[in-house]
Design an enzyme around this catalytic site. Structure first.
Site, PDB file in Angstrom:
ATOM      1  N   HIS A   1      42.546 -49.387 -44.627  1.00 20.10           N
ATOM      2  CA  HIS A   1      41.331 -48.570 -44.527  1.00 20.10           C
ATOM      3  C   HIS A   1      41.386 -47.673 -43.285  1.00 20.10           C
ATOM      4  CE1 HIS A   1      36.813 -48.055 -44.873  1.00 20.10           C
ATOM      5  NE2 HIS A   1      37.025 -47.694 -43.625  1.00 20.10           N
ATOM      6  N   GLU A   2      41.791 -48.256 -42.157  1.00 19.07           N
ATOM      7  CA  GLU A   2      41.826 -47.487 -40.901  1.00 19.07           C
ATOM      8  C   GLU A   2      42.935 -46.437 -40.920  1.00 19.07           C
ATOM      9  OE1 GLU A   2      39.287 -47.607 -38.989  1.00 19.07           O
ATOM     10  OE2 GLU A   2      38.540 -49.299 -40.145  1.00 19.07           O
TER      11      GLU A   2
ATOM     12  N   CYS B   1      32.235 -49.314 -44.409  1.00 20.40           N
ATOM     13  CA  CYS B   1      32.785 -48.391 -43.418  1.00 20.40           C
ATOM     14  C   CYS B   1      31.634 -47.924 -42.533  1.00 20.40           C
ATOM     15  CB  CYS B   1      33.412 -47.186 -44.132  1.00 20.40           C
ATOM     16  SG  CYS B   1      34.060 -45.930 -43.017  1.00 20.40           S
ATOM     17  N   LEU B   2      31.864 -47.867 -41.220  1.00 19.41           N
ATOM     18  CA  LEU B   2      30.794 -47.436 -40.306  1.00 19.41           C
ATOM     19  C   LEU B   2      30.370 -45.992 -40.579  1.00 19.41           C
ATOM     20  CD1 LEU B   2      31.957 -49.107 -36.954  1.00 19.41           C
ATOM     21  CD2 LEU B   2      30.072 -49.820 -38.437  1.00 19.41           C
TER      22      LEU B   2
ATOM     23  N   GLY C   1      36.597 -52.381 -37.905  1.00 18.46           N
ATOM     24  CA  GLY C   1      37.599 -51.362 -37.612  1.00 18.46           C
ATOM     25  C   GLY C   1      36.928 -50.047 -37.284  1.00 18.46           C
TER      26      GLY C   1
ATOM     27  N   HIS D   1      41.837 -43.427 -42.626  1.00 16.71           N
ATOM     28  CA  HIS D   1      41.003 -42.545 -41.792  1.00 16.71           C
ATOM     29  C   HIS D   1      41.850 -41.533 -41.025  1.00 16.71           C
ATOM     30  CE1 HIS D   1      36.833 -43.718 -42.060  1.00 16.71           C
ATOM     31  NE2 HIS D   1      37.103 -44.993 -41.862  1.00 16.71           N
TER      32      HIS D   1
ATOM     33  N   GLN E   1      36.667 -40.949 -36.603  1.00 16.18           N
ATOM     34  CA  GLN E   1      35.272 -41.298 -36.882  1.00 16.18           C
ATOM     35  C   GLN E   1      34.344 -40.976 -35.714  1.00 16.18           C
ATOM     36  OE1 GLN E   1      36.354 -45.443 -38.379  1.00 16.18           O
ATOM     37  NE2 GLN E   1      34.481 -45.022 -39.505  1.00 16.18           N
TER      38      GLN E   1
HETATM   39 CO    CO Z   1      35.974 -46.649 -42.216  1.00 19.44          CO
END
Ligand code: CO
Length: 166
Positions: A130-131, A88-89, A46, A134, A51
């Site tokens: 999660h997304e 998470c990236l 994701g 963000h 981000q």
């Molecule tokens: Co993330």
């Protein structure tokens, strides 16, 4: 298409509340294509626009055969709770246990502006939650105990210091 730079914690861009998308024109299509490309190249499941420093309510999620582009997503309903490891990236190398709803019902628009509704469960529900976090400036670290938070901060600091030395 172009590869975007993923911001990592504690970049302040990650804390901004993203704005609703109102223009479903070519700029949005480009952003969506770039998010997909950037996520796939980084082996993510994701990626949300904040981000990459773009404060819009746009996120992409890929899990097994499922591919979702979620614009202006809203959680309509949740049920159950599951605790599992999550990454998470924006937190490279960090995997921590987080409790998320087991099932989610979400309303969103696709990239053409078409309204849609979907029910997801298990890992996909986790990824959606999660997304969507963000988009509200909420991060993986916010779901951890203060002790774990300190550990994650230290690890990321060390990682950044090591990277800067190279
Ligand atoms: Co993330």
């Amino acid at each position: 298409m172009s590869l975007l730079t993923i911001r990592t914690y504690p970049d302040p861009e990650l804390r901004r509340k993203a704005e609703e998308v109102v223009d479903f024109g070519p700029a949005l299509r480009t952003l969506v294509a770039d998010l997909w490309e950037t996520m796939e190249l980084n082996d993510g499941v994701g990626l949300a626009a904040p981000q990459v420093g773009i404060p819009l309510r746009v996120t992409v999620v890929a899990w097994k055969e499922a591919r979702y582009t979620l614009i202006n997503p809203e959680i309509l309903q949740t049920s159950g709770a599951v605790t599992d490891e999550e990454g998470c990236l924006s937190f490279p190398g960090i995997f921590e246990k987080v409790t998320r709803p087991e099932r989610l019902k979400v309303r969103y628009r696709d990239e053409t502006g078409e309204p849609r509704e979907v029910e997801v469960e298990g890992f996909l529900a986790r990824a959606f939650a999660h997304e969507i976090d963000h988009l509200n400036g909420r991060l993986l670290i916010d779901h951890l105990s203060s002790l774990k938070r300190e550990f994650v901060r230290k690890r990321l600091k060390k990682r950044i210091a090591e990277r800067d030395r190279l």
